[in-house]
Design a protein around this motif. Structure first.
Motif, PDB file in Angstrom:
ATOM      1  N   ALA A 152       0.826   3.835  -3.191  1.00 32.22           N
ATOM      2  CA  ALA A 152       0.576   5.421  -2.642  1.00 32.22           C
ATOM      3  C   ALA A 152       1.665   6.381  -3.156  1.00 32.22           C
ATOM      4  O   ALA A 152       1.211   7.684  -3.751  1.00 32.22           O
ATOM      5  CB  ALA A 152       0.306   5.554  -1.220  1.00 32.22           C
ATOM      6  N   THR A 193       1.741   6.208  -7.453  1.00 29.82           N
ATOM      7  CA  THR A 193       0.694   6.689  -7.943  1.00 29.82           C
ATOM      8  C   THR A 193       0.826   8.131  -8.420  1.00 29.82           C
ATOM      9  O   THR A 193       0.334   8.216  -9.648  1.00 29.82           O
ATOM     10  CB  THR A 193      -0.583   6.593  -6.901  1.00 29.82           C
ATOM     11  OG1 THR A 193      -0.809   5.339  -6.689  1.00 29.82           O
ATOM     12  CG2 THR A 193      -1.907   7.364  -7.510  1.00 29.82           C
ATOM     13  N   SER A 245      -4.057   6.863   9.721  1.00 28.42           N
ATOM     14  CA  SER A 245      -5.172   6.271   9.302  1.00 28.42           C
ATOM     15  C   SER A 245      -5.994   5.551  10.223  1.00 28.42           C
ATOM     16  O   SER A 245      -7.228   5.336  10.164  1.00 28.42           O
ATOM     17  CB  SER A 245      -5.197   5.667   7.925  1.00 28.42           C
ATOM     18  OG  SER A 245      -4.505   4.515   8.000  1.00 28.42           O
ATOM     19  N   THR A 267       3.912   9.471   3.424  1.00 27.05           N
ATOM     20  CA  THR A 267       2.900   8.615   3.196  1.00 27.05           C
ATOM     21  C   THR A 267       3.012   7.616   4.354  1.00 27.05           C
ATOM     22  O   THR A 267       1.791   7.107   4.706  1.00 27.05           O
ATOM     23  CB  THR A 267       3.092   7.716   1.884  1.00 27.05           C
ATOM     24  OG1 THR A 267       3.162   8.407   0.674  1.00 27.05           O
ATOM     25  CG2 THR A 267       2.194   6.525   1.681  1.00 27.05           C
ATOM     26  N   ARG A 276       0.828  -1.270  -0.069  1.00 26.90           N
ATOM     27  CA  ARG A 276       0.014  -0.096  -0.125  1.00 26.90           C
ATOM     28  C   ARG A 276       0.803   1.240   0.067  1.00 26.90           C
ATOM     29  O   ARG A 276       0.566   2.164  -0.775  1.00 26.90           O
ATOM     30  CB  ARG A 276      -1.076  -0.072   1.203  1.00 26.90           C
ATOM     31  CG  ARG A 276      -1.996   1.372   1.300  1.00 26.90           C
ATOM     32  CD  ARG A 276      -2.690   1.314   2.419  1.00 26.90           C
ATOM     33  NE  ARG A 276      -3.284   2.690   2.698  1.00 26.90           N
ATOM     34  CZ  ARG A 276      -3.608   2.951   3.679  1.00 26.90           C
ATOM     35  NH1 ARG A 276      -3.753   2.169   4.855  1.00 26.90           N
ATOM     36  NH2 ARG A 276      -4.308   4.092   3.856  1.00 26.90           N
ATOM     37  N   SER A 282       1.023   9.055   7.012  1.00 23.04           N
ATOM     38  CA  SER A 282      -0.610   8.923   6.726  1.00 23.04           C
ATOM     39  C   SER A 282      -1.019   7.432   7.067  1.00 23.04           C
ATOM     40  O   SER A 282      -2.089   7.483   7.352  1.00 23.04           O
ATOM     41  CB  SER A 282      -1.025   9.304   5.137  1.00 23.04           C
ATOM     42  OG  SER A 282      -0.308  10.616   5.074  1.00 23.04           O
ATOM     43  N   ILE A 283      -0.118   6.631   6.915  1.00 23.35           N
ATOM     44  CA  ILE A 283      -0.889   5.092   6.986  1.00 23.35           C
ATOM     45  C   ILE A 283      -1.031   5.019   8.601  1.00 23.35           C
ATOM     46  O   ILE A 283      -1.831   4.441   9.191  1.00 23.35           O
ATOM     47  CB  ILE A 283       0.251   3.882   6.494  1.00 23.35           C
ATOM     48  CG1 ILE A 283       0.111   4.071   5.030  1.00 23.35           C
ATOM     49  CG2 ILE A 283      -0.219   2.638   6.918  1.00 23.35           C
ATOM     50  CD1 ILE A 283       0.967   3.221   4.279  1.00 23.35           C
TER      51      ILE A 283
END
Length: 75
Positions: A17, A20, A45, A38, A13, A41-42
């Motif tokens: 991410a 992308t 989350s 990122t 993931r 962010s994971i």
């Protein structure tokens, strides 16, 4: 505690991410920064629930590896 499958899912993931939208990446340092943001962010989350802190440890080690690969150093 998490298992290898869950950690593989997290790393996949993270990679997806990051790659992308790489139009704003102009250097290895930019790419590392995107990995770092990122990963944060994971963690924020709460999608993955590892009560023992293993996700945080895994992501820290993953970022250390990426820093070595991309920057030739530890962050």
């Amino acid at each position: 505690m998490c298992n290898i499958r869950e950690l593989a899912e997290v790393s996949a993931r993270l990679d997806v991410a990051v790659y992308t939208n790489i139009d704003d990446i102009h250097s290895p340092a930019d790419l590392y920064d995107k990995y770092e943001m990122t990963a944060i962010s994971i963690l924020d989350s709460n999608e993955y629930r590892f009560s023992d802190g293993s996700l945080e440890i895994f992501l820290k080690r993953y970022l250390e590896l990426k820093a070595e690969q991309l920057l030739g150093q530890q962050p």
